[in-house]
Scaffold this motif. Structure first.
Motif, PDB file in Angstrom:
ATOM      1  N   LEU A  24      18.746  58.022  21.045  1.00 54.77           N
ATOM      2  CA  LEU A  24      19.229  57.108  22.153  1.00 54.77           C
ATOM      3  C   LEU A  24      17.911  56.272  22.736  1.00 54.77           C
ATOM      4  O   LEU A  24      16.848  56.823  22.837  1.00 54.77           O
ATOM      5  CB  LEU A  24      19.734  57.860  23.256  1.00 54.77           C
ATOM      6  N   ASN A  25      18.315  55.121  22.790  1.00 57.26           N
ATOM      7  CA  ASN A  25      17.147  53.994  23.479  1.00 57.26           C
ATOM      8  C   ASN A  25      17.674  53.109  24.600  1.00 57.26           C
ATOM      9  O   ASN A  25      18.712  52.838  24.373  1.00 57.26           O
ATOM     10  CB  ASN A  25      16.643  53.153  22.438  1.00 57.26           C
ATOM     11  N   ILE A  26      17.043  53.249  25.776  1.00 59.26           N
ATOM     12  CA  ILE A  26      17.348  52.402  26.916  1.00 59.26           C
ATOM     13  C   ILE A  26      16.397  51.006  26.590  1.00 59.26           C
ATOM     14  O   ILE A  26      15.039  50.893  26.752  1.00 59.26           O
ATOM     15  CB  ILE A  26      16.942  52.664  28.252  1.00 59.26           C
ATOM     16  N   ALA A  27      16.881  49.955  26.422  1.00 55.55           N
ATOM     17  CA  ALA A  27      16.416  48.622  25.842  1.00 55.55           C
ATOM     18  C   ALA A  27      15.615  47.851  27.254  1.00 55.55           C
ATOM     19  O   ALA A  27      16.101  48.210  28.464  1.00 55.55           O
ATOM     20  CB  ALA A  27      17.435  47.386  25.627  1.00 55.55           C
ATOM     21  N   GLY A  28      14.430  47.446  26.892  1.00 55.36           N
ATOM     22  CA  GLY A  28      13.727  46.651  28.143  1.00 55.36           C
ATOM     23  C   GLY A  28      12.695  47.443  28.463  1.00 55.36           C
ATOM     24  O   GLY A  28      11.981  47.247  29.210  1.00 55.36           O
ATOM     25  N   GLY A  29      12.370  48.903  27.836  1.00 58.92           N
ATOM     26  CA  GLY A  29      11.326  49.598  28.425  1.00 58.92           C
ATOM     27  C   GLY A  29      11.474  50.341  29.858  1.00 58.92           C
ATOM     28  O   GLY A  29      10.617  50.982  30.531  1.00 58.92           O
ATOM     29  N   LEU A  30      12.682  50.204  30.523  1.00 59.25           N
ATOM     30  CA  LEU A  30      12.994  51.156  31.653  1.00 59.25           C
ATOM     31  C   LEU A  30      13.229  52.597  31.568  1.00 59.25           C
ATOM     32  O   LEU A  30      13.490  52.975  30.492  1.00 59.25           O
ATOM     33  CB  LEU A  30      14.177  50.412  32.502  1.00 59.25           C
ATOM     34  N   ARG A  31      12.972  53.170  32.533  1.00 55.99           N
ATOM     35  CA  ARG A  31      13.198  54.557  32.625  1.00 55.99           C
ATOM     36  C   ARG A  31      14.249  54.720  33.564  1.00 55.99           C
ATOM     37  O   ARG A  31      14.127  54.569  34.871  1.00 55.99           O
ATOM     38  CB  ARG A  31      11.964  55.301  33.154  1.00 55.99           C
ATOM     39  N   VAL A  32      15.564  55.156  33.123  1.00 53.64           N
ATOM     40  CA  VAL A  32      16.477  55.495  33.729  1.00 53.64           C
ATOM     41  C   VAL A  32      16.965  56.723  34.436  1.00 53.64           C
ATOM     42  O   VAL A  32      16.829  57.853  33.710  1.00 53.64           O
ATOM     43  CB  VAL A  32      18.088  55.018  32.713  1.00 53.64           C
ATOM     44  N   GLU A  33      17.155  56.904  35.587  1.00 52.68           N
ATOM     45  CA  GLU A  33      17.496  58.257  36.238  1.00 52.68           C
ATOM     46  C   GLU A  33      18.491  57.945  37.148  1.00 52.68           C
ATOM     47  O   GLU A  33      19.162  59.311  37.657  1.00 52.68           O
ATOM     48  CB  GLU A  33      16.201  58.684  37.266  1.00 52.68           C
ATOM     49  N   ASP A  34      19.299  56.908  37.086  1.00 46.94           N
ATOM     50  CA  ASP A  34      20.606  56.824  37.855  1.00 46.94           C
ATOM     51  C   ASP A  34      21.802  57.409  37.030  1.00 46.94           C
ATOM     52  O   ASP A  34      21.981  57.060  35.663  1.00 46.94           O
ATOM     53  CB  ASP A  34      21.096  55.212  38.147  1.00 46.94           C
ATOM     54  N   PRO A  35      22.465  58.469  37.397  1.00 43.93           N
ATOM     55  CA  PRO A  35      23.628  58.945  36.791  1.00 43.93           C
ATOM     56  C   PRO A  35      24.705  58.161  36.443  1.00 43.93           C
ATOM     57  O   PRO A  35      25.677  58.654  35.711  1.00 43.93           O
ATOM     58  CB  PRO A  35      24.112  60.337  37.536  1.00 43.93           C
ATOM     59  N   ALA A  36      24.803  56.929  36.987  1.00 43.11           N
ATOM     60  CA  ALA A  36      25.867  55.796  36.856  1.00 43.11           C
ATOM     61  C   ALA A  36      25.685  55.280  35.176  1.00 43.11           C
ATOM     62  O   ALA A  36      26.794  54.988  34.951  1.00 43.11           O
ATOM     63  CB  ALA A  36      25.596  54.851  37.529  1.00 43.11           C
ATOM     64  N   ILE A  37      24.876  55.604  34.619  1.00 44.99           N
ATOM     65  CA  ILE A  37      24.564  55.342  33.093  1.00 44.99           C
ATOM     66  C   ILE A  37      25.193  56.326  32.192  1.00 44.99           C
ATOM     67  O   ILE A  37      25.218  55.911  31.013  1.00 44.99           O
ATOM     68  CB  ILE A  37      23.059  55.050  32.919  1.00 44.99           C
ATOM     69  N   ASP A  38      25.765  57.634  32.640  1.00 46.48           N
ATOM     70  CA  ASP A  38      26.208  58.534  31.670  1.00 46.48           C
ATOM     71  C   ASP A  38      27.318  57.788  31.194  1.00 46.48           C
ATOM     72  O   ASP A  38      27.440  58.361  29.751  1.00 46.48           O
ATOM     73  CB  ASP A  38      26.728  59.708  32.645  1.00 46.48           C
ATOM     74  N   LEU A  39      28.167  57.182  31.516  1.00 47.05           N
ATOM     75  CA  LEU A  39      29.440  56.656  30.927  1.00 47.05           C
ATOM     76  C   LEU A  39      29.092  55.687  29.821  1.00 47.05           C
ATOM     77  O   LEU A  39      29.731  55.855  28.633  1.00 47.05           O
ATOM     78  CB  LEU A  39      30.506  56.074  31.763  1.00 47.05           C
ATOM     79  N   ALA A  40      27.981  54.973  29.851  1.00 51.12           N
ATOM     80  CA  ALA A  40      27.607  54.037  28.891  1.00 51.12           C
ATOM     81  C   ALA A  40      27.026  54.838  27.849  1.00 51.12           C
ATOM     82  O   ALA A  40      27.057  54.521  26.730  1.00 51.12           O
ATOM     83  CB  ALA A  40      26.572  52.891  29.581  1.00 51.12           C
ATOM     84  N   VAL A  41      26.152  55.804  28.038  1.00 47.92           N
ATOM     85  CA  VAL A  41      25.576  56.551  26.999  1.00 47.92           C
ATOM     86  C   VAL A  41      26.651  57.290  26.257  1.00 47.92           C
ATOM     87  O   VAL A  41      26.466  57.213  24.930  1.00 47.92           O
ATOM     88  CB  VAL A  41      24.579  57.802  27.554  1.00 47.92           C
ATOM     89  N   CYS A  42      27.494  58.108  26.654  1.00 49.52           N
ATOM     90  CA  CYS A  42      28.714  58.536  25.950  1.00 49.52           C
ATOM     91  C   CYS A  42      29.465  57.638  25.151  1.00 49.52           C
ATOM     92  O   CYS A  42      29.550  57.799  23.982  1.00 49.52           O
ATOM     93  CB  CYS A  42      29.475  59.132  27.083  1.00 49.52           C
TER      94      CYS A  42
END
Length: 461
Positions: free
Chosen positions: A360-378
């Motif tokens: 899994l990779n978050i583009a742009g070099g950001l570090r994500v801690e917001d749980p709202a990204i869970d659905l996008a990851v799944c």
């Protein structure tokens, strides 16, 4: 007559001890104590002299006041032309504040502060450098092509000499580059030592609070990425900023880890160009890749950094494990949370991911801690597993629970507005976010869901 004494300091946390210790009782680190010679001068030979001192240089002791008797006024701020810096600082530069900026060597700390100093038209700025010559600073200023300002440059490392110049020059903003190169005559040890960093910071803090002049300090970092010097350095200052980024890319991120005058959740994004740092006013556009065709394993999620909603690209790659034990690797996302989401997909969704490598990779070099990204990851993991591309006009903003339920997230209106501004046609959110949500003002197609299978039927079937 000056008094000399020898003491020991922990290089990690700054703890002081009369004798050498193998293990620091404060931070628990081993072999961090070093011996330093401390010189105690007379008070009149010290650093910044308080302008509020009474007759004979004797300062009157402060008297306690009742809390209800203290008059509070909103702190006046200096608004710079850099909107990103204003946001990170909480609305501008506070009078009498001490701001520490740290980052990797060559990341752009000196460029950022010099660019700010040159942009403050009508304000007297004193830029003190202990690392570069005046000619080097002049070369950088010519490259920045900034407008003419009342910025003065001085190369000096002695704090006593700096304060003598400050008393006559009376700057409105003071910039120190860097605190590890400064040296006070009150301490015998060399520049950059624990006692020197602590003493010099204390002198600049005293100057900032008593004169009301904002002070910016650049701080070096260690190979582990933390600020060099004692931990007390971060406790003493008002604001701690971190300048992050990969030297091989052009984008830089300015974060705040401590702020006594604002939120610690804000960030500013810059682009490093030949003419200096350019503010990125719409970071969502640079965080989303421009593609000619849809690819499997790529989704767009919504996250919040402070008050700023960002649309970021989530990339997943699922392949059959060839070496027995499946690999689980994530960049920019918590690895433990990724394992939890994979377990939810296998238990609640029926996807056999136990023998699959997942990257899994978050583009742009950001570090994500917001749980709202869970659905996008799944959705990205399932898209790569099924090798079915999700339309690039679809966005996601929801948290995923252990039961496979889609949970509500905060500030859904601003997330939807950001997605609509960037041209997204459809957005999946939790149905529990629909309560009180006025959808009439949005043209984007909002798809409320309560479980993961509803999402997959909507975009993968």
């Amino acid at each position: 007559m000056a008094k000399l004494k020898t003491t020991y300091f922990c290089q990690n946390c700054g703890q002081q001890s009369a004798k050498w210790l193998g293990r620091c009782p404060s931070c628990g680190e081993w072999n961090t104590y070093v011996e330093e010679v401390v010189q105690k001068d007379e008070p009149e030979k010290g650093g910044w002299r308080s302008p509020s001192a009474g007759p004979g240089g004797i300062k009157v002791a402060a008297k306690p006041k009742a809390l209800h008797a203290i008059n509070y006024e909103e702190q006046p701020r200096v608004h710079t032309t850099d909107a990103e810096l204003n946001r990170v600082l909480g609305g501008g530069i506070v009078q009498g504040s001490l701001v520490l900026i740290g980052g990797e060597p060559g990341i752009g700390k000196s460029t950022l502060l010099l660019q700010i100093a040159l942009s403050l038209a009508g304000m007297r700025v004193l830029y003190v450098s202990g690392e570069e010559s005046e000619q080097q600073i002049k070369m950088r200023a010519e490259r920045l092509d900034a407008p003419t300002s009342d910025c003065h440059v001085m190369t000096e490392t002695s704090t006593q000499n700096i304060f003598r110049v400050v008393e006559h020059f009376e700057p409105e903003i003071l910039i120190i580059d860097s605190i590890q190169t400064m040296q006070s005559s009150l301490v015998e040890s060399g520049a950059g030592s624990v006692s020197q960093v602590r003493e010099c910071t204390a002198e600049f803090m005293k100057f900032a609070k008593e004169s009301g002049v904002p002070v910016f300090m650049i701080g070096h970092i260690t190979k582990e990425g933390s600020l060099a010097g004692p931990k007390v350095l971060e406790h003493m200052v008002d604001t701690v900023l971190t300048f992050e980024g990969d030297r091989h890319t052009t984008y830089r991120i300015l974060r705040t880890t401590k702020n006594r005058f604002g939120s610690t959740d804000e960030l500013g994004i810059y682009e490093m160009l030949g003419s200096g740092l350019r503010q990125v006013t719409n970071p969502s556009e640079i965080l989303i890749s421009q593609r000619d065709e849809a690819l499997s394993g790529v989704t767009i999620g919504s996250m919040l950094e402070g008050n700023r909603p960002l649309m970021i690209e989530t990339q997943a790659l699922v392949s059959v494990a060839t070496y027995g034990t499946p690999q689980r690797s994530s960049t920019g996302f918590d690895a433990k949370r990724l394992n939890m989401l994979l377990a939810v997909l296998e238990k609640r969704g029926g996807f056999r991911l136990g023998q699959q490598d997942v990257f899994l990779n978050i583009a742009g070099g950001l570090r994500v801690e917001d749980p709202a990204i869970d659905l996008a990851v799944c959705a990205a993991v399932v898209s790569s597993y099924e090798d079915i591309a999700i339309p690039p006009s679809v966005a996601f903003a929801a948290e995923v629970g252990l039961g496979g339920e889609v949970r509500a997230v905060s500030r859904i209106e601003s997330r939807i507005a950001e997605a609509e501004k960037l041209g997204f046609k459809q957005m999946f959110i939790s149905k529990y976010n629909m309560k009180g949500l006025d959808t009439k003002g949005f043209k984007i197609n909002i798809k409320p869901v309560s479980r993961l299978d509803e999402v997959f039927q909507g975009v993968l079937m």
